[in-house]
Design a protein around this motif. Structure first.
Motif, PDB file in Angstrom:
ATOM      1  N   GLU A 213       0.959  -1.216   0.129  1.00 39.53           N
ATOM      2  CA  GLU A 213      -0.095   0.076  -0.050  1.00 39.53           C
ATOM      3  C   GLU A 213       0.926   1.313   0.187  1.00 39.53           C
ATOM      4  OE1 GLU A 213      -0.595  -2.497   2.295  1.00 39.53           O
ATOM      5  OE2 GLU A 213      -2.461  -3.339   2.036  1.00 39.53           O
ATOM      6  N   LEU A 214       1.908   1.196   0.817  1.00 46.81           N
ATOM      7  CA  LEU A 214       2.977   2.244   0.738  1.00 46.81           C
ATOM      8  C   LEU A 214       3.328   2.615  -0.585  1.00 46.81           C
ATOM      9  CD1 LEU A 214       4.626   4.496   2.210  1.00 46.81           C
ATOM     10  CD2 LEU A 214       6.208   2.738   2.774  1.00 46.81           C
ATOM     11  N   ILE A 215       3.912   1.538  -1.135  1.00 44.88           N
ATOM     12  CA  ILE A 215       4.477   1.778  -2.540  1.00 44.88           C
ATOM     13  C   ILE A 215       3.433   2.159  -3.569  1.00 44.88           C
ATOM     14  CG2 ILE A 215       5.279   0.251  -4.392  1.00 44.88           C
ATOM     15  CD1 ILE A 215       6.663  -1.444  -2.281  1.00 44.88           C
ATOM     16  N   GLY A 216       2.310   1.751  -3.500  1.00 46.11           N
ATOM     17  CA  GLY A 216       1.147   2.249  -4.391  1.00 46.11           C
ATOM     18  C   GLY A 216       0.983   3.843  -3.935  1.00 46.11           C
ATOM     19  N   GLY A 217       0.942   4.362  -3.103  1.00 48.51           N
ATOM     20  CA  GLY A 217       0.733   5.645  -2.610  1.00 48.51           C
ATOM     21  C   GLY A 217       1.683   6.498  -3.121  1.00 48.51           C
ATOM     22  N   LEU A 218       3.219   5.920  -3.132  1.00 46.63           N
ATOM     23  CA  LEU A 218       4.353   6.640  -3.451  1.00 46.63           C
ATOM     24  C   LEU A 218       4.285   6.925  -5.174  1.00 46.63           C
ATOM     25  CD1 LEU A 218       7.226   5.102  -1.168  1.00 46.63           C
ATOM     26  CD2 LEU A 218       6.250   7.435  -1.385  1.00 46.63           C
ATOM     27  N   ALA A 219       3.910   5.707  -5.728  1.00 49.73           N
ATOM     28  CA  ALA A 219       3.577   5.716  -7.051  1.00 49.73           C
ATOM     29  C   ALA A 219       2.781   6.838  -7.514  1.00 49.73           C
ATOM     30  CB  ALA A 219       3.151   4.415  -7.629  1.00 49.73           C
ATOM     31  N   VAL A 220       1.581   6.796  -6.859  1.00 45.37           N
ATOM     32  CA  VAL A 220       0.276   7.857  -7.214  1.00 45.37           C
ATOM     33  C   VAL A 220       0.895   9.160  -6.803  1.00 45.37           C
ATOM     34  CG1 VAL A 220      -1.908   8.586  -6.629  1.00 45.37           C
ATOM     35  CG2 VAL A 220      -1.500   6.157  -6.867  1.00 45.37           C
ATOM     36  N   ALA A 221       1.756   9.547  -5.717  1.00 47.16           N
ATOM     37  CA  ALA A 221       2.208  10.769  -5.470  1.00 47.16           C
ATOM     38  C   ALA A 221       3.150  11.194  -6.450  1.00 47.16           C
ATOM     39  CB  ALA A 221       2.808  10.832  -3.961  1.00 47.16           C
ATOM     40  N   ALA A 222       4.105  10.146  -7.033  1.00 48.75           N
ATOM     41  CA  ALA A 222       5.065  10.608  -7.623  1.00 48.75           C
ATOM     42  C   ALA A 222       4.566  10.854  -9.075  1.00 48.75           C
ATOM     43  CB  ALA A 222       6.225   9.271  -7.979  1.00 48.75           C
TER      44      ALA A 222
ATOM     45  N   LEU B 171      -4.643  12.533  -3.072  1.00 51.50           N
ATOM     46  CA  LEU B 171      -4.676  11.180  -2.736  1.00 51.50           C
ATOM     47  C   LEU B 171      -3.315  10.442  -2.776  1.00 51.50           C
ATOM     48  CD1 LEU B 171      -6.749   8.845  -3.402  1.00 51.50           C
ATOM     49  CD2 LEU B 171      -6.093   8.899  -5.701  1.00 51.50           C
ATOM     50  N   GLY B 172      -2.534  10.886  -3.359  1.00 53.58           N
ATOM     51  CA  GLY B 172      -1.021   9.958  -3.144  1.00 53.58           C
ATOM     52  C   GLY B 172      -0.741  10.179  -1.810  1.00 53.58           C
ATOM     53  N   VAL B 173      -0.833  11.425  -1.184  1.00 49.26           N
ATOM     54  CA  VAL B 173      -0.261  11.540   0.271  1.00 49.26           C
ATOM     55  C   VAL B 173      -1.188  10.631   1.258  1.00 49.26           C
ATOM     56  CG1 VAL B 173      -0.293  13.367   2.100  1.00 49.26           C
ATOM     57  CG2 VAL B 173       0.695  13.841  -0.225  1.00 49.26           C
ATOM     58  N   VAL B 174      -2.571  10.752   1.049  1.00 49.21           N
ATOM     59  CA  VAL B 174      -3.517  10.105   1.832  1.00 49.21           C
ATOM     60  C   VAL B 174      -2.922   8.275   1.617  1.00 49.21           C
ATOM     61  CG1 VAL B 174      -5.734   9.340   2.127  1.00 49.21           C
ATOM     62  CG2 VAL B 174      -5.450  11.446   1.834  1.00 49.21           C
ATOM     63  N   LEU B 175      -2.789   8.044   0.482  1.00 47.15           N
ATOM     64  CA  LEU B 175      -2.511   6.588   0.397  1.00 47.15           C
ATOM     65  C   LEU B 175      -1.154   6.242   0.950  1.00 47.15           C
ATOM     66  CD1 LEU B 175      -3.437   5.937  -3.522  1.00 47.15           C
ATOM     67  CD2 LEU B 175      -4.733   5.213  -1.253  1.00 47.15           C
ATOM     68  N   VAL B 176      -0.349   7.043   0.976  1.00 45.24           N
ATOM     69  CA  VAL B 176       1.077   6.923   1.580  1.00 45.24           C
ATOM     70  C   VAL B 176       0.898   6.728   3.112  1.00 45.24           C
ATOM     71  CG1 VAL B 176       3.209   8.032   2.221  1.00 45.24           C
ATOM     72  CG2 VAL B 176       2.591   7.942  -0.100  1.00 45.24           C
ATOM     73  N   ALA B 177      -0.024   7.733   4.009  1.00 42.29           N
ATOM     74  CA  ALA B 177      -0.387   7.599   5.043  1.00 42.29           C
ATOM     75  C   ALA B 177      -0.893   6.434   5.577  1.00 42.29           C
ATOM     76  CB  ALA B 177      -1.170   8.935   5.577  1.00 42.29           C
ATOM     77  N   LEU B 178      -1.985   5.982   4.870  1.00 42.45           N
ATOM     78  CA  LEU B 178      -2.644   4.813   4.900  1.00 42.45           C
ATOM     79  C   LEU B 178      -1.753   3.457   4.718  1.00 42.45           C
ATOM     80  CD1 LEU B 178      -6.071   5.461   3.334  1.00 42.45           C
ATOM     81  CD2 LEU B 178      -5.683   5.380   5.630  1.00 42.45           C
ATOM     82  N   GLY B 179      -0.859   3.469   3.878  1.00 42.59           N
ATOM     83  CA  GLY B 179       0.085   2.422   3.650  1.00 42.59           C
ATOM     84  C   GLY B 179       1.161   2.523   4.999  1.00 42.59           C
ATOM     85  N   LEU B 180       1.506   3.613   5.241  1.00 44.38           N
ATOM     86  CA  LEU B 180       2.366   3.460   6.613  1.00 44.38           C
ATOM     87  C   LEU B 180       1.633   2.682   7.671  1.00 44.38           C
ATOM     88  CD1 LEU B 180       4.265   6.857   6.594  1.00 44.38           C
ATOM     89  CD2 LEU B 180       5.347   4.572   6.327  1.00 44.38           C
ATOM     90  N   GLN B 181       0.661   2.932   8.024  1.00 44.19           N
ATOM     91  CA  GLN B 181      -0.154   2.638   9.191  1.00 44.19           C
ATOM     92  C   GLN B 181      -0.233   0.950   8.863  1.00 44.19           C
ATOM     93  OE1 GLN B 181      -3.982   4.511   9.668  1.00 44.19           O
ATOM     94  NE2 GLN B 181      -3.266   6.033  10.667  1.00 44.19           N
TER      95      GLN B 181
ATOM     96  N   ARG C  38       0.986  -4.581  10.348  1.00 43.42           N
ATOM     97  CA  ARG C  38       1.093  -5.926   9.449  1.00 43.42           C
ATOM     98  C   ARG C  38       2.127  -6.644  10.286  1.00 43.42           C
ATOM     99  NH1 ARG C  38       1.067  -4.418   4.061  1.00 43.42           N
ATOM    100  NH2 ARG C  38      -1.397  -4.732   4.283  1.00 43.42           N
ATOM    101  N   THR C  39       1.554  -7.981  10.236  1.00 45.13           N
ATOM    102  CA  THR C  39       2.859  -8.977  10.954  1.00 45.13           C
ATOM    103  C   THR C  39       3.097 -10.043  10.017  1.00 45.13           C
ATOM    104  OG1 THR C  39       1.295 -10.615  12.006  1.00 45.13           O
ATOM    105  CG2 THR C  39       1.860  -8.807  13.213  1.00 45.13           C
ATOM    106  N   GLU C  40       4.058 -10.988  10.280  1.00 44.88           N
ATOM    107  CA  GLU C  40       4.552 -12.070   9.327  1.00 44.88           C
ATOM    108  C   GLU C  40       3.367 -12.819   9.161  1.00 44.88           C
ATOM    109  OE1 GLU C  40       7.575 -12.268   8.014  1.00 44.88           O
ATOM    110  OE2 GLU C  40       7.869 -10.242   8.870  1.00 44.88           O
TER     111      GLU C  40
END
Length: 187
Positions: free
Chosen positions: A18-27, A50-60, A65-67
């Motif tokens: 999710e973080l990678i997807g948000g970074l791609a949208v922001a870029a 939208l990219g910034v929101v997706l990055v924040a959600l991806g970080l959360q 997430r665990t193994e």
């Protein structure tokens, strides 16, 4: 093609998807913003938001997430959380939840979900599919994701109450509210 990327790297990408997807949208939005003029420039601003929101959600999500290689499987279906474990299991309704807590006393740590009638479900934090709990908990009134993420970092050796339904008192001696929540209630 699957062998082209090392398994460790593939796992790391999947863990942060999710973080990678948000970074791609922001870029993409930044590129669009810098290479356009007029109305196209102004339409790139919501895409950047939208990219910034997706990055924040991806970080959360990445922090939660665990193994996922622990005992049992978690399944969230609409407003029902079910846990199928090797020795126990059960289901609780999200609408009937009175308390969500993290219990570090077991191995591995467990999420403790208590309904208002006293029904309690214990879910290991490493169970497969446990990341679906984040979406289920988001439905709870006044739920704060930062408290959930803080619970994973704080190791106080006692039950850490992440959320309580307004107006519900914790059971005596078993669940402790962290000092910050008592201070916030006084405000």
């Amino acid at each position: 093609m699957k062998d082209f990327i090392r398994p460790e790297l593939r796992h790391a990408f999947w863990h942060a998807r999710e973080l990678i997807g948000g970074l791609a949208v922001a870029a993409f939005a930044l590129w669009w913003m810098l290479s356009s003029h007029g109305i196209m420039f102004w339409t790139s601003i919501p895409a950047m938001g939208l990219g910034v929101v997706l990055v924040a959600l991806g970080l959360q999500r990445m922090r939660f997430r665990t193994e996922g290689n622990g005992p049992g499987v978690v399944e969230v279906d609409e407003a029902r959380i079910a846990y199928y474990g090797p020795l126990d299991g059960g289901a609780v309704s999200v609408r009937a939840l009175a308390e969500v807590a993290l219990d570090p006393r077991g191995r591995p740590d467990h999420w403790t979900l208590r309904e208002s009638d006293g029904t309690t479900l214990h879910i290991p934090v490493t169970a497969s599919g446990v990341e679906a709990l984040l979406d289920a908990f988001a439905q709870l009134p006044e739920f704060r994701t930062e408290r959930l993420l803080l619970a994973r970092q704080v190791n106080q050796g006692a039950v850490y109450v992440v959320w309580q339904r307004p107006g519900v008192k914790p059971p005596k001696g078993d669940a402790l509210l962290p000092p910050t929540s008592a201070k916030r209630r006084a405000d």
